[in-house]
Scaffold this active site. Structure first.
Site, mmCIF file in Angstrom:
data_model
loop_
_atom_site.group_PDB
_atom_site.id
_atom_site.type_symbol
_atom_site.label_atom_id
_atom_site.label_comp_id
_atom_site.label_asym_id
_atom_site.label_seq_id
_atom_site.Cartn_x
_atom_site.Cartn_y
_atom_site.Cartn_z
ATOM 1 N N HIS A 227 -27.735 43.441 -92.683
ATOM 2 C CA HIS A 227 -28.997 44.170 -92.583
ATOM 3 C C HIS A 227 -28.985 45.402 -93.475
ATOM 4 O O HIS A 227 -27.941 45.803 -93.997
ATOM 5 C CB HIS A 227 -29.304 44.567 -91.128
ATOM 6 N N ARG B 135 -34.725 54.756 -91.648
ATOM 7 C CA ARG B 135 -35.182 55.607 -90.547
ATOM 8 C C ARG B 135 -36.695 55.762 -90.611
ATOM 9 O O ARG B 135 -37.264 55.893 -91.702
ATOM 10 C CB ARG B 135 -34.495 56.973 -90.601
ATOM 11 N N GLU C 13 -33.318 46.814 -90.200
ATOM 12 C CA GLU C 13 -33.110 47.648 -89.021
ATOM 13 C C GLU C 13 -33.959 48.910 -89.142
ATOM 14 O O GLU C 13 -33.802 49.685 -90.088
ATOM 15 C CB GLU C 13 -31.637 48.041 -88.875
ATOM 16 N N ASN D 93 -35.074 57.948 -84.236
ATOM 17 C CA ASN D 93 -34.402 58.990 -83.472
ATOM 18 C C ASN D 93 -35.433 59.697 -82.599
ATOM 19 O O ASN D 93 -36.445 60.192 -83.103
ATOM 20 C CB ASN D 93 -33.715 59.977 -84.414
ATOM 21 N N HIS E 242 -35.274 50.563 -103.165
ATOM 22 C CA HIS E 242 -36.258 49.764 -102.438
ATOM 23 C C HIS E 242 -35.584 48.588 -101.745
ATOM 24 O O HIS E 242 -34.429 48.257 -102.032
ATOM 25 C CB HIS E 242 -37.337 49.230 -103.395
ATOM 26 N N GLU F 292 -40.547 46.029 -102.697
ATOM 27 C CA GLU F 292 -40.865 45.198 -103.852
ATOM 28 C C GLU F 292 -41.182 43.782 -103.380
ATOM 29 O O GLU F 292 -40.576 43.284 -102.421
ATOM 30 C CB GLU F 292 -39.683 45.161 -104.824
#
Length: 259
Positions: free
Chosen positions: A7, A11, A57, A61, A75, A122
């Site tokens: 993965h 964030r 992922e 937070n 990217h 992209e």
């Protein structure tokens, strides 16, 4: 397959907004979730994800957090069939995605959009893999020879493609024997000697390992950076870094997020 990219982590500032964007526009579904006291991780991918395909992922937070994109990460790239670049981009435009770099401005070879947090996505033409599945993650490196040596010696990766222009070069890397559908890492080297800011909106790449401790021991024998060893991570995963500071997680192939 041990060594494939499992993965890429980014964030996000608003989890629900990001989930809506990726599920609505790319048709992703939730593949897993980790709810902790201070953060939530959600793993996303297309419904018909290949067994060696990577997931995205999203890390949220808890609290009021903002992030800097920096420019050391470039990217993520998602696949569409060879003859569907223009129609796929138009579909996104019709759904209200912001027009960033359309196929015409990219010579009809690819296109770009941005997610709600500004991460660039992209769109590339491929004759393999599920539509919108992750094709590669691009990172920028300051020394091409050092970066290529890192991925080949530490992780056993090999070139699967390269593109050299007058001002920059792109090198695509995967482990030997990986499926076409596996995600590659794209190393972008600009010839002008520039340096990069890491930012914190991008988190890490993750490599899958059949045996976490054996894989980590091999990395240490190959003189990879000992950033966070398995013991410091409750023997659940571990982290190293490449020469430019991009974090690379090592995660067991049978990893299951804690409840």
């Amino acid at each position: 397959m041990s060594g494939t990219l499992d993965h890429v982590m980014i964030r996000v500032e608003d989890l629900e907004e990001s989930l809506d964007w990726y599920t609505t526009h790319l048709g992703y579904e939730e593949k897993g979730r980790w709810e902790a006291d201070t953060f939530t991780n959600v793993y996303l991918g297309p419904e018909d994800l290949h067994e060696e395909g990577a997931v995205l992922e999203l890390t949220y937070n808890h609290g009021d957090n903002t992030y800097e994109l920096g420019d050391a990460w470039g990217h993520i790239a998602v696949r569409v069939p060879e003859d569907e670049l223009e129609s796929s981009y138009q579909q996104l435009m019709d759904e209200g995605v912001e027009d960033y770099r359309d196929p015409e401005s990219c010579g009809g070879r690819y296109a770009f959009v941005k997610d709600p947090d500004g991460h660039e996505v992209e769109i590339v033409k491929r004759d393999h893999g599920a539509k919108w599945s992750l094709d590669h993650t691009m990172i920028r490196v300051e020394d091409a020879d050092e970066a290529l040596g890192f991925w080949t010696r530490k992780f056993g990766y090999e070139h699967t493609g390269r593109w050299e222009s007058d001002t920059f070069a792109n090198y695509f890397m995967k482990p030997e024997g990986a499926a076409e559908e596996a995600m590659a890492v794209e190393l972008t080297y600009n010839y002008d000697g520039r340096s990069y800011e890491m930012g914190d909106a991008w988190g890490h790449l993750a490599v899958s390992a059949d045996d976490l401790h054996d894989y980590w021991e091999t990395l240490m024998e190959r003189e990879a950076a000992d950033y966070r060893d398995p013991e410091s991570c409750d023997d659940m995963f571990a982290f190293t870094k490449d020469p430019d500071g991009h974090e690379i997680e090592v995660i067991p192939a049978d990893f299951e997020s804690p409840e």
